[in-house]
Write a protein that holds these residues in place. Sequence first.
Motif, PDB file in Angstrom:
ATOM      1  N   LYS A 127       7.649  11.486  -5.001  1.00 52.27           N
ATOM      2  CA  LYS A 127       6.301  10.942  -5.114  1.00 52.27           C
ATOM      3  C   LYS A 127       6.337   9.518  -5.655  1.00 52.27           C
ATOM      4  O   LYS A 127       6.906   9.252  -6.707  1.00 52.27           O
ATOM      5  N   VAL A 128       5.698   8.635  -4.892  1.00 55.17           N
ATOM      6  CA  VAL A 128       5.813   7.197  -5.138  1.00 55.17           C
ATOM      7  C   VAL A 128       4.442   6.530  -5.133  1.00 55.17           C
ATOM      8  O   VAL A 128       3.690   6.658  -4.166  1.00 55.17           O
ATOM      9  N   PRO A 129       4.074   5.780  -6.180  1.00 53.60           N
ATOM     10  CA  PRO A 129       2.967   4.835  -6.076  1.00 53.60           C
ATOM     11  C   PRO A 129       3.509   3.511  -5.521  1.00 53.60           C
ATOM     12  O   PRO A 129       4.579   3.065  -5.926  1.00 53.60           O
ATOM     13  N   TRP A 130       2.759   2.914  -4.624  1.00 53.20           N
ATOM     14  CA  TRP A 130       3.237   1.727  -3.897  1.00 53.20           C
ATOM     15  C   TRP A 130       2.282   0.576  -4.187  1.00 53.20           C
ATOM     16  O   TRP A 130       1.082   0.673  -3.991  1.00 53.20           O
ATOM     17  N   PHE A 131       2.856  -0.537  -4.672  1.00 56.75           N
ATOM     18  CA  PHE A 131       2.077  -1.704  -5.106  1.00 56.75           C
ATOM     19  C   PHE A 131       2.516  -2.933  -4.290  1.00 56.75           C
ATOM     20  O   PHE A 131       3.365  -3.709  -4.747  1.00 56.75           O
ATOM     21  N   PRO A 132       1.953  -3.127  -3.087  1.00 62.60           N
ATOM     22  CA  PRO A 132       2.465  -4.178  -2.193  1.00 62.60           C
ATOM     23  C   PRO A 132       2.038  -5.600  -2.511  1.00 62.60           C
ATOM     24  O   PRO A 132       2.636  -6.554  -2.005  1.00 62.60           O
ATOM     25  N   GLY A 133       0.979  -5.778  -3.366  1.00 60.23           N
ATOM     26  CA  GLY A 133       0.534  -7.136  -3.686  1.00 60.23           C
ATOM     27  C   GLY A 133      -0.940  -7.330  -3.369  1.00 60.23           C
ATOM     28  O   GLY A 133      -1.686  -6.360  -3.181  1.00 60.23           O
ATOM     29  N   PRO A 134      -1.408  -8.575  -3.299  1.00 60.82           N
ATOM     30  CA  PRO A 134      -2.846  -8.850  -3.166  1.00 60.82           C
ATOM     31  C   PRO A 134      -3.410  -8.546  -1.784  1.00 60.82           C
ATOM     32  O   PRO A 134      -2.748  -8.763  -0.760  1.00 60.82           O
ATOM     33  N   GLU A 135      -4.630  -8.056  -1.774  1.00 59.31           N
ATOM     34  CA  GLU A 135      -5.337  -7.745  -0.529  1.00 59.31           C
ATOM     35  C   GLU A 135      -5.516  -9.007   0.311  1.00 59.31           C
ATOM     36  O   GLU A 135      -5.850 -10.070  -0.193  1.00 59.31           O
ATOM     37  N   GLY A 136      -5.256  -8.889   1.616  1.00 59.24           N
ATOM     38  CA  GLY A 136      -5.545  -9.976   2.547  1.00 59.24           C
ATOM     39  C   GLY A 136      -4.415 -10.946   2.809  1.00 59.24           C
ATOM     40  O   GLY A 136      -4.464 -11.702   3.777  1.00 59.24           O
ATOM     41  N   ALA A 137      -3.372 -10.953   1.966  1.00 58.56           N
ATOM     42  CA  ALA A 137      -2.246 -11.870   2.183  1.00 58.56           C
ATOM     43  C   ALA A 137      -1.377 -11.355   3.327  1.00 58.56           C
ATOM     44  O   ALA A 137      -1.071 -10.155   3.414  1.00 58.56           O
ATOM     45  N   SER A 138      -0.975 -12.249   4.202  1.00 56.43           N
ATOM     46  CA  SER A 138      -0.191 -11.864   5.375  1.00 56.43           C
ATOM     47  C   SER A 138       1.104 -11.166   4.989  1.00 56.43           C
ATOM     48  O   SER A 138       1.483 -10.148   5.575  1.00 56.43           O
ATOM     49  N   TRP A 139       1.793 -11.684   3.963  1.00 55.12           N
ATOM     50  CA  TRP A 139       3.078 -11.107   3.575  1.00 55.12           C
ATOM     51  C   TRP A 139       2.925  -9.690   3.025  1.00 55.12           C
ATOM     52  O   TRP A 139       3.811  -8.845   3.199  1.00 55.12           O
ATOM     53  N   VAL A 140       1.776  -9.422   2.395  1.00 56.72           N
ATOM     54  CA  VAL A 140       1.522  -8.088   1.857  1.00 56.72           C
ATOM     55  C   VAL A 140       1.329  -7.085   2.996  1.00 56.72           C
ATOM     56  O   VAL A 140       1.868  -5.976   2.968  1.00 56.72           O
ATOM     57  N   ASN A 141       0.571  -7.482   4.013  1.00 56.62           N
ATOM     58  CA  ASN A 141       0.375  -6.603   5.166  1.00 56.62           C
ATOM     59  C   ASN A 141       1.700  -6.318   5.874  1.00 56.62           C
ATOM     60  O   ASN A 141       1.968  -5.188   6.301  1.00 56.62           O
ATOM     61  N   GLN A 142       2.545  -7.342   5.971  1.00 52.60           N
ATOM     62  CA  GLN A 142       3.860  -7.146   6.593  1.00 52.60           C
ATOM     63  C   GLN A 142       4.720  -6.199   5.761  1.00 52.60           C
ATOM     64  O   GLN A 142       5.359  -5.282   6.293  1.00 52.60           O
ATOM     65  N   GLY A 143       4.763  -6.438   4.438  1.00 57.03           N
ATOM     66  CA  GLY A 143       5.561  -5.599   3.556  1.00 57.03           C
ATOM     67  C   GLY A 143       5.091  -4.156   3.567  1.00 57.03           C
ATOM     68  O   GLY A 143       5.901  -3.220   3.551  1.00 57.03           O
ATOM     69  N   ASP A 144       3.779  -3.967   3.619  1.00 56.46           N
ATOM     70  CA  ASP A 144       3.204  -2.628   3.648  1.00 56.46           C
ATOM     71  C   ASP A 144       3.635  -1.887   4.921  1.00 56.46           C
ATOM     72  O   ASP A 144       4.039  -0.714   4.863  1.00 56.46           O
ATOM     73  N   ARG A 145       3.570  -2.567   6.045  1.00 58.22           N
ATOM     74  CA  ARG A 145       3.994  -1.933   7.306  1.00 58.22           C
ATOM     75  C   ARG A 145       5.481  -1.590   7.266  1.00 58.22           C
ATOM     76  O   ARG A 145       5.896  -0.510   7.710  1.00 58.22           O
ATOM     77  N   GLY A 146       6.290  -2.515   6.730  1.00 60.24           N
ATOM     78  CA  GLY A 146       7.731  -2.286   6.669  1.00 60.24           C
ATOM     79  C   GLY A 146       8.087  -1.115   5.778  1.00 60.24           C
ATOM     80  O   GLY A 146       8.928  -0.276   6.134  1.00 60.24           O
ATOM     81  N   PHE A 147       7.439  -1.028   4.613  1.00 67.59           N
ATOM     82  CA  PHE A 147       7.737   0.061   3.678  1.00 67.59           C
ATOM     83  C   PHE A 147       7.363   1.405   4.293  1.00 67.59           C
ATOM     84  O   PHE A 147       8.145   2.368   4.236  1.00 67.59           O
ATOM     85  N   LYS A 148       6.201   1.473   4.893  1.00 66.12           N
ATOM     86  CA  LYS A 148       5.750   2.735   5.486  1.00 66.12           C
ATOM     87  C   LYS A 148       6.610   3.140   6.681  1.00 66.12           C
ATOM     88  O   LYS A 148       6.880   4.329   6.894  1.00 66.12           O
ATOM     89  N   ALA A 149       7.087   2.153   7.430  1.00 72.52           N
ATOM     90  CA  ALA A 149       8.005   2.465   8.534  1.00 72.52           C
ATOM     91  C   ALA A 149       9.341   2.970   7.998  1.00 72.52           C
ATOM     92  O   ALA A 149       9.958   3.871   8.577  1.00 72.52           O
ATOM     93  N   GLY A 150       9.788   2.399   6.872  1.00 75.56           N
ATOM     94  CA  GLY A 150      11.082   2.761   6.310  1.00 75.56           C
ATOM     95  C   GLY A 150      11.146   4.157   5.732  1.00 75.56           C
ATOM     96  O   GLY A 150      12.222   4.743   5.633  1.00 75.56           O
ATOM     97  N   ILE A 151       9.994   4.704   5.326  1.00 73.50           N
ATOM     98  CA  ILE A 151       9.990   6.059   4.748  1.00 73.50           C
ATOM     99  C   ILE A 151       9.571   7.119   5.760  1.00 73.50           C
ATOM    100  O   ILE A 151       9.536   8.309   5.431  1.00 73.50           O
ATOM    101  N   ARG A 152       9.279   6.710   6.982  1.00 78.35           N
ATOM    102  CA  ARG A 152       8.817   7.666   7.989  1.00 78.35           C
ATOM    103  C   ARG A 152       9.854   8.777   8.189  1.00 78.35           C
ATOM    104  O   ARG A 152      11.052   8.518   8.228  1.00 78.35           O
ATOM    105  N   ASN A 153       9.372   9.989   8.308  1.00 72.93           N
ATOM    106  CA  ASN A 153      10.225  11.173   8.523  1.00 72.93           C
ATOM    107  C   ASN A 153      11.199  11.418   7.372  1.00 72.93           C
ATOM    108  O   ASN A 153      12.284  11.967   7.572  1.00 72.93           O
TER     109      ASN A 153
END
Length: 298
Positions: A127-153
């Motif tokens: 169980k993990v809380p995930w803190f990707p950074g500030p809302e709306g920043a391009s790098w945060v959206n990229q990091g969020d997608r990458g992290f979620k892809a990395g933990i898939r399955n």
Amino acid sequence: LCVSIPHLKGPYWSAVNFGLIDEAKRLGVRLRLVEAGGYGHLDNQRKQIDDCMASGADALIVSSISADGVNDLVEKYVGMGKIVIDMINGMSSTKMTARAGVNFYDPGYAIAQYIVQLKLNSGKAVKVPWFPGPEGASWVNQGDRGFKAGIRNSAIEIVVTAKGDTGRATQGALVKAALDAHADLDVIVGTTVTAEAAIDILRRRNLSKKLKVLAYYYGPGVHRGIRRGSVVAAPTDLQAVQARISVDLAVRALEGKPYLKHVGPKVIVVDRSNINKFDETTSLPPRGFRPIFSVNDW
């Protein structure tokens, strides 16, 4: 060169500041740096850019607060014949001269895969809380997608995703809220400021041995934490190198030399197994470094 960055509140941008100034000195160009004061100050960033460019700059290097926030300014200055370099954060505009940056999907994915490979809890839910950074920043959206892809399955379960400014107070409050709401956490992962805040909070709550702390980008506090064992690992996008690349791209374009449209270093993950071989000047400011806002008599 005019350079606009979101803030200088954290060590990540101090390393960028160092890389920019040192490279400008090496190349013998004048450089002025402005910082907006945080990710909630887009209007300030826009005004600072206009004021700085009005002082006679030949080029603009910008780390935009938001993906779309300065696109019109990019188009305006490119239309005036100015060089515009998109540095680190990423913009949705396609009008800039060139881009220096890592897609933050990569460090997000890299740290997610690292956690998967730790094989915690013998395959049961991690169980993990995930803190990707500030809302709306391009790098945060990229990091969020990458992290979620990395933990898939995998066995990793994100119990809360909490976005917020990368100031210490904001990230500390987010960590405390996650700990208060979830008594069964295994790993805390987020920005470098998140990790630094979490170390102190876990120590005060006697949870340091129970929870593992990781970050998805690099800074001095994370570097020290890895050495001391309070942080497990963090990838680095070599932000000081990206800053140097940005200055180099601007100068090459101004001098009419060949240049690449998009340049970025390869992301690497640092942990206790390789930290002694890691060249920290790529990602950290020198010890005792203080912000420098201009170089070569500007």
